[in-house]
Design an enzyme around this catalytic site. Structure first.
Site, PDB file in Angstrom:
ATOM      1  N   TYR A 223      55.419   7.511 -85.188  1.00 56.88           N
ATOM      2  CA  TYR A 223      54.777   8.791 -85.497  1.00 56.88           C
ATOM      3  C   TYR A 223      55.671   9.955 -85.117  1.00 56.88           C
ATOM      4  CZ  TYR A 223      53.690   9.823 -80.591  1.00 56.88           C
ATOM      5  OH  TYR A 223      53.790  10.127 -79.260  1.00 56.88           O
TER       6      TYR A 223
ATOM      7  N   LYS B  81      44.667  -7.228 -72.048  1.00 56.23           N
ATOM      8  CA  LYS B  81      44.808  -7.715 -73.434  1.00 56.23           C
ATOM      9  C   LYS B  81      44.666  -6.548 -74.411  1.00 56.23           C
ATOM     10  CE  LYS B  81      43.514 -11.694 -76.256  1.00 56.23           C
ATOM     11  NZ  LYS B  81      44.900 -12.148 -76.479  1.00 56.23           N
TER      12      LYS B  81
ATOM     13  N   LEU C 202      49.596 -12.303 -69.346  1.00 57.32           N
ATOM     14  CA  LEU C 202      48.159 -12.276 -69.616  1.00 57.32           C
ATOM     15  C   LEU C 202      47.535 -13.545 -69.032  1.00 57.32           C
ATOM     16  CD1 LEU C 202      45.883 -10.775 -71.271  1.00 57.32           C
ATOM     17  CD2 LEU C 202      46.287 -12.509 -73.009  1.00 57.32           C
TER      18      LEU C 202
ATOM     19  N   GLU D 199      55.949 -15.658 -70.206  1.00 61.01           N
ATOM     20  CA  GLU D 199      54.947 -16.249 -71.103  1.00 61.01           C
ATOM     21  C   GLU D 199      55.493 -16.223 -72.519  1.00 61.01           C
ATOM     22  OE1 GLU D 199      51.290 -13.980 -71.524  1.00 61.01           O
ATOM     23  OE2 GLU D 199      52.354 -12.089 -71.331  1.00 61.01           O
TER      24      GLU D 199
HETATM   25  N1  PDD Z   1      47.090 -14.361 -77.996  1.00 54.81           N
HETATM   26  N2  PDD Z   1      49.720 -14.326 -73.630  1.00 54.81           N
HETATM   27  C1  PDD Z   1      49.731 -13.490 -74.683  1.00 54.81           C
HETATM   28  C2  PDD Z   1      50.769 -12.418 -74.748  1.00 54.81           C
HETATM   29  C3  PDD Z   1      48.780 -13.651 -75.718  1.00 54.81           C
HETATM   30  O1  PDD Z   1      48.787 -12.815 -76.771  1.00 54.81           O
HETATM   31  C4  PDD Z   1      47.837 -14.702 -75.651  1.00 54.81           C
HETATM   32  C5  PDD Z   1      46.806 -14.933 -76.716  1.00 54.81           C
HETATM   33  C6  PDD Z   1      47.863 -15.559 -74.523  1.00 54.81           C
HETATM   34  C7  PDD Z   1      46.893 -16.707 -74.333  1.00 54.81           C
HETATM   35  O2  PDD Z   1      45.604 -16.211 -74.064  1.00 54.81           O
HETATM   36  P1  PDD Z   1      44.290 -17.034 -74.521  1.00 54.81           P
HETATM   37  O3  PDD Z   1      44.435 -18.418 -73.979  1.00 54.81           O
HETATM   38  O4  PDD Z   1      43.175 -16.274 -73.892  1.00 54.81           O
HETATM   39  O5  PDD Z   1      44.238 -17.047 -76.038  1.00 54.81           O
HETATM   40  C8  PDD Z   1      48.810 -15.329 -73.525  1.00 54.81           C
HETATM   41  C9  PDD Z   1      46.169 -14.456 -79.108  1.00 54.81           C
HETATM   42  C10 PDD Z   1      45.823 -15.858 -79.440  1.00 54.81           C
HETATM   43  C11 PDD Z   1      46.734 -13.656 -80.280  1.00 54.81           C
HETATM   44  O6  PDD Z   1      47.235 -12.562 -80.037  1.00 54.81           O
HETATM   45  O7  PDD Z   1      46.640 -14.098 -81.445  1.00 54.81           O
END
Ligand code: PDD
Length: 287
Positions: free
Chosen positions: A33, A149, A207, A182
């Site tokens: 932007y 998240k 996360l 992660e």
């Molecule tokens: N993503 N770490 C990150 C960066 C994530 O985006 C996710 C999940 C996880 C795993 O979290 P959970 O087990 O609660 O799904 C870890 C989702 C699936 C997505 O963005 O599509």
């Protein structure tokens, strides 16, 4: 007098203006932007703002919504229709609307262009200049709060895309000390040489995946030893098994990392056993 916004080729009432719910700006912050001042009926520093917009788009390999001359015409028209003499215009370009998927959408996806304009009262700013303002300081945290998240997923989008272009399907973040963080949309686990499941603590820096938390229950039920501790990229490369967990990927085996096979290069039995037991143990709510 109603405000007017420009959205993807149309001048619409500000109150009616909207983009698709699967717009990548909305879902991934996959957008750029500019905000530009208007003073005494004149746009301030337009060229520099449009140069920076070009750069932002280039850096993200996002298509330009239109050429500079056409864009300038639209900006002027939005300002004219909103009768702005003092104020600003706001311009946002996103990668467009597409089925939610971290990877870049197909090349024919049309970028979303939104331009709005707003009048401001110059006397309010003048008063601020005269009285000055108060501030606080805080630790730089833009954006290390990946424990929340949020839809601020642009880095994850870029990581996944980089993986795809390297012939892989996903990416794993490693911190500057070589410690595994992660995945781009998942948590990472390894099976150590003695069969212990290892995943990094979720207190900060990642996360806390729901699948990860439930998997700890699964491991307890299957009597598999678990260690929540940091592990390095080297330890991961030498592991018996490596897998991802996420709500959409359950427990997905990883067979190759940076072109090197994990163990014998085939999915391992621990991940499979966990996957089989997972649904049994996870909470299930009737639709
Ligand atoms: N993503 N770490 C990150 C960066 C994530 O985006 C996710 C999940 C996880 C795993 O979290 P959970 O087990 O609660 O799904 C870890 C989702 C699936 C997505 O963005 O599509």
């Amino acid at each position: 007098m109603s405000r007017i916004a420009y959205v993807n080729g149309a001048y619409v009432r500000h109150s009616d203006a909207g983009v698709h719910i699967e717009d990548r700006g909305f879902q991934f912050a996959d957008a750029v932007y500019e905000v530009c001042e208007v003073r005494k009926g004149l746009i301030v520093d337009l060229t520099r703002h449009l140069d920076r917009l070009d750069r932002s788009l280039r850096e993200l390999r996002m298509a330009h919504p239109m050429g500079r001359d056409a864009l300038t015409v639209v900006i002027r028209e939005v300002l004219r229709r909103n009768h702005v003499r003092h104020g600003m215009f706001y311009l946002q370009v996103s990668r467009g609307a597409a089925k939610r998927d971290h990877f870049f959408p197909s090349a024919d996806t049309v970028p979303t262009l939104v331009i709005t304009a707003k009048s401001t009262d110059p006397s309010v700013m003048l008063r601020k200049y005269e009285t000055g303002i108060k501030v606080i300081t805080l630790a730089e945290n833009r954006w290390d709060r990946v424990d929340i998240k949020t839809v601020g997923l642009l880095p994850n989008v870029l990581a996944k895309q980089q993986a795809k272009e390297a012939g892989a399907q996903d990416a794993i973040y490693i911190d500057r000390n070589g410690i595994v963080m992660e995945g781009a949309s998942s948590n990472v686990w390894i099976v150590a040489a003695d069969g212990t499941l290892v995943t990094r603590p979720a207190e900060y820096g990642i996360l806390r995946g729901i699948t990860r938390t439930t998997l700890l229950d699964v491991a307890a039920a299957l009597k598999i030893a678990v260690e929540e501790r940091e592990f390095s990229r080297d330890e991961m490369l030498a592991a018996r098994e490596v897998f991802f967990t996420s709500a959409t990927g359950s427990c997905t085996p990883i067979v190759s990392i940076d072109g090197k096979p994990v163990a014998n290069g085939h999915p391992g039995s621990v991940a499979a056993n966990i996957r089989d037991a997972f649904f049994e143990i996870a909470e299930k709510t009737a639709i």
